[in-house]
Design a protein around this motif. Structure first.
Motif, PDB file in Angstrom:
ATOM      1  N   UNK A 198       0.832  -1.210   0.000  1.00  0.00           N
ATOM      2  CA  UNK A 198       0.000   0.000   0.000  1.00  0.00           C
ATOM      3  C   UNK A 198       0.868   1.261   0.000  1.00  0.00           C
ATOM      4  N   UNK A 199       1.981   1.244   0.735  1.00  0.00           N
ATOM      5  CA  UNK A 199       2.843   2.436   0.755  1.00  0.00           C
ATOM      6  C   UNK A 199       3.521   2.647  -0.600  1.00  0.00           C
ATOM      7  N   UNK A 200       3.804   1.557  -1.316  1.00  0.00           N
ATOM      8  CA  UNK A 200       4.375   1.698  -2.657  1.00  0.00           C
ATOM      9  C   UNK A 200       3.404   2.481  -3.532  1.00  0.00           C
ATOM     10  N   UNK A 201       2.160   2.056  -3.521  1.00  0.00           N
ATOM     11  CA  UNK A 201       1.144   2.708  -4.347  1.00  0.00           C
ATOM     12  C   UNK A 201       0.963   4.168  -3.936  1.00  0.00           C
ATOM     13  N   UNK A 202       0.975   4.421  -2.648  1.00  0.00           N
ATOM     14  CA  UNK A 202       0.804   5.791  -2.148  1.00  0.00           C
ATOM     15  C   UNK A 202       1.981   6.687  -2.539  1.00  0.00           C
ATOM     16  N   UNK A 203       3.152   6.087  -2.739  1.00  0.00           N
ATOM     17  CA  UNK A 203       4.332   6.878  -3.118  1.00  0.00           C
ATOM     18  C   UNK A 203       4.516   6.970  -4.630  1.00  0.00           C
ATOM     19  N   UNK A 204       3.531   6.492  -5.382  1.00  0.00           N
ATOM     20  CA  UNK A 204       3.580   6.642  -6.835  1.00  0.00           C
ATOM     21  C   UNK A 204       4.142   5.464  -7.595  1.00  0.00           C
ATOM     22  N   UNK A 205       4.433   4.367  -6.924  1.00  0.00           N
ATOM     23  CA  UNK A 205       4.919   3.165  -7.608  1.00  0.00           C
ATOM     24  C   UNK A 205       3.711   2.306  -7.962  1.00  0.00           C
ATOM     25  N   UNK A 206       3.554   2.022  -9.247  1.00  0.00           N
ATOM     26  CA  UNK A 206       2.500   1.099  -9.669  1.00  0.00           C
ATOM     27  C   UNK A 206       2.949  -0.319  -9.335  1.00  0.00           C
ATOM     28  N   UNK A 207       2.042  -1.115  -8.786  1.00  0.00           N
ATOM     29  CA  UNK A 207       2.376  -2.479  -8.376  1.00  0.00           C
ATOM     30  C   UNK A 207       1.453  -3.450  -9.094  1.00  0.00           C
ATOM     31  N   UNK A 208       2.046  -4.420  -9.762  1.00  0.00           N
ATOM     32  CA  UNK A 208       1.290  -5.510 -10.378  1.00  0.00           C
ATOM     33  C   UNK A 208       1.578  -6.758  -9.559  1.00  0.00           C
ATOM     34  N   UNK A 209       0.510  -7.404  -9.111  1.00  0.00           N
ATOM     35  CA  UNK A 209       0.651  -8.636  -8.330  1.00  0.00           C
ATOM     36  C   UNK A 209       0.058  -9.780  -9.125  1.00  0.00           C
ATOM     37  N   UNK A 210       0.843 -10.817  -9.309  1.00  0.00           N
ATOM     38  CA  UNK A 210       0.370 -12.038  -9.936  1.00  0.00           C
ATOM     39  C   UNK A 210       0.167 -13.057  -8.824  1.00  0.00           C
ATOM     40  N   UNK A 211      -1.054 -13.567  -8.703  1.00  0.00           N
ATOM     41  CA  UNK A 211      -1.322 -14.534  -7.635  1.00  0.00           C
ATOM     42  C   UNK A 211      -2.570 -15.344  -7.943  1.00  0.00           C
ATOM     43  N   UNK A 212      -2.571 -16.571  -7.482  1.00  0.00           N
ATOM     44  CA  UNK A 212      -3.771 -17.392  -7.579  1.00  0.00           C
ATOM     45  C   UNK A 212      -4.559 -17.350  -6.265  1.00  0.00           C
ATOM     46  N   UNK A 213      -4.035 -16.662  -5.270  1.00  0.00           N
ATOM     47  CA  UNK A 213      -4.743 -16.513  -3.993  1.00  0.00           C
ATOM     48  C   UNK A 213      -5.543 -15.218  -4.069  1.00  0.00           C
ATOM     49  N   UNK A 214      -6.744 -15.340  -4.613  1.00  0.00           N
ATOM     50  CA  UNK A 214      -7.539 -14.159  -4.931  1.00  0.00           C
ATOM     51  C   UNK A 214      -8.016 -13.412  -3.695  1.00  0.00           C
ATOM     52  N   UNK A 215      -8.216 -14.105  -2.601  1.00  0.00           N
ATOM     53  CA  UNK A 215      -8.621 -13.416  -1.372  1.00  0.00           C
ATOM     54  C   UNK A 215      -7.504 -12.492  -0.892  1.00  0.00           C
ATOM     55  N   UNK A 216      -6.275 -12.867  -1.131  1.00  0.00           N
ATOM     56  CA  UNK A 216      -5.143 -12.015  -0.768  1.00  0.00           C
ATOM     57  C   UNK A 216      -5.052 -10.807  -1.701  1.00  0.00           C
ATOM     58  N   UNK A 217      -5.264 -11.036  -2.975  1.00  0.00           N
ATOM     59  CA  UNK A 217      -5.255  -9.946  -3.952  1.00  0.00           C
ATOM     60  C   UNK A 217      -6.307  -8.909  -3.577  1.00  0.00           C
ATOM     61  N   UNK A 218      -7.464  -9.370  -3.174  1.00  0.00           N
ATOM     62  CA  UNK A 218      -8.561  -8.464  -2.840  1.00  0.00           C
ATOM     63  C   UNK A 218      -8.205  -7.542  -1.671  1.00  0.00           C
ATOM     64  N   UNK A 219      -7.306  -7.970  -0.821  1.00  0.00           N
ATOM     65  CA  UNK A 219      -6.935  -7.167   0.345  1.00  0.00           C
ATOM     66  C   UNK A 219      -5.965  -6.039   0.022  1.00  0.00           C
ATOM     67  N   UNK A 220      -5.275  -6.107  -1.120  1.00  0.00           N
ATOM     68  CA  UNK A 220      -4.280  -5.075  -1.415  1.00  0.00           C
ATOM     69  C   UNK A 220      -4.506  -4.338  -2.730  1.00  0.00           C
ATOM     70  N   UNK A 221      -5.316  -4.885  -3.609  1.00  0.00           N
ATOM     71  CA  UNK A 221      -5.443  -4.304  -4.948  1.00  0.00           C
ATOM     72  C   UNK A 221      -6.624  -3.341  -5.060  1.00  0.00           C
ATOM     73  N   UNK A 222      -6.463  -2.374  -5.955  1.00  0.00           N
ATOM     74  CA  UNK A 222      -7.552  -1.459  -6.297  1.00  0.00           C
ATOM     75  C   UNK A 222      -8.262  -1.910  -7.571  1.00  0.00           C
ATOM     76  N   UNK A 223      -7.489  -2.454  -8.488  1.00  0.00           N
ATOM     77  CA  UNK A 223      -7.999  -2.933  -9.778  1.00  0.00           C
ATOM     78  C   UNK A 223      -7.493  -4.354  -9.988  1.00  0.00           C
TER      79      UNK A 223
END
Length: 96
Positions: A36-61
């Motif tokens: 979350x701090x990466x995104x707040x500081x202007x770094x775009x973050x792409x996460x590849x994961x099959x654990x979708x519940x985890x993705x939902x906790x950190x992703x906006x899109x």
């Protein structure tokens, strides 16, 4: 360690593949905050994961890629079941 090395050059984009793999619950919580701090500081973050519940906790899109095709892309709805969404999207693609 890999994330620290990736951050040395002040990237605009950070790609993480299964970033919580092997972490204990405290490590996962810390990594979520860090992402979350990466995104707040202007770094775009792409996460590849099959654990979708985890993705939902950190992703906006999210984007759902199946067989090399981007089948879905949208903002995350906090009330939506991403696993069910994934299954519905992929089933539809398989049937077509």
């Amino acid at each position: 360690m890999g994330i620290a090395l990736a951050l040395l050059n002040n990237p605009q984009l950070l790609v993480l593949d299964e970033p919580t793999n092997g972490l204990d619950p405290f490590g996962i919580e810390e990594l979520r905050k860090m992402i979350r701090t990466f995104a707040e500081s202007g770094i775009s973050v792409i996460i590849s994961s099959h654990i979708l519940s985890e993705v939902q906790k950190v992703a906006d899109d999210i984007g759902i890629i199946y067989n090399g095709l981007l089948l879905y892309q949208d903002k995350i709805d906090a009330n939506e079941n991403l696993e069910q969404l994934f299954m519905d999207i992929v089933r539809k693609e398989r049937e077509s």
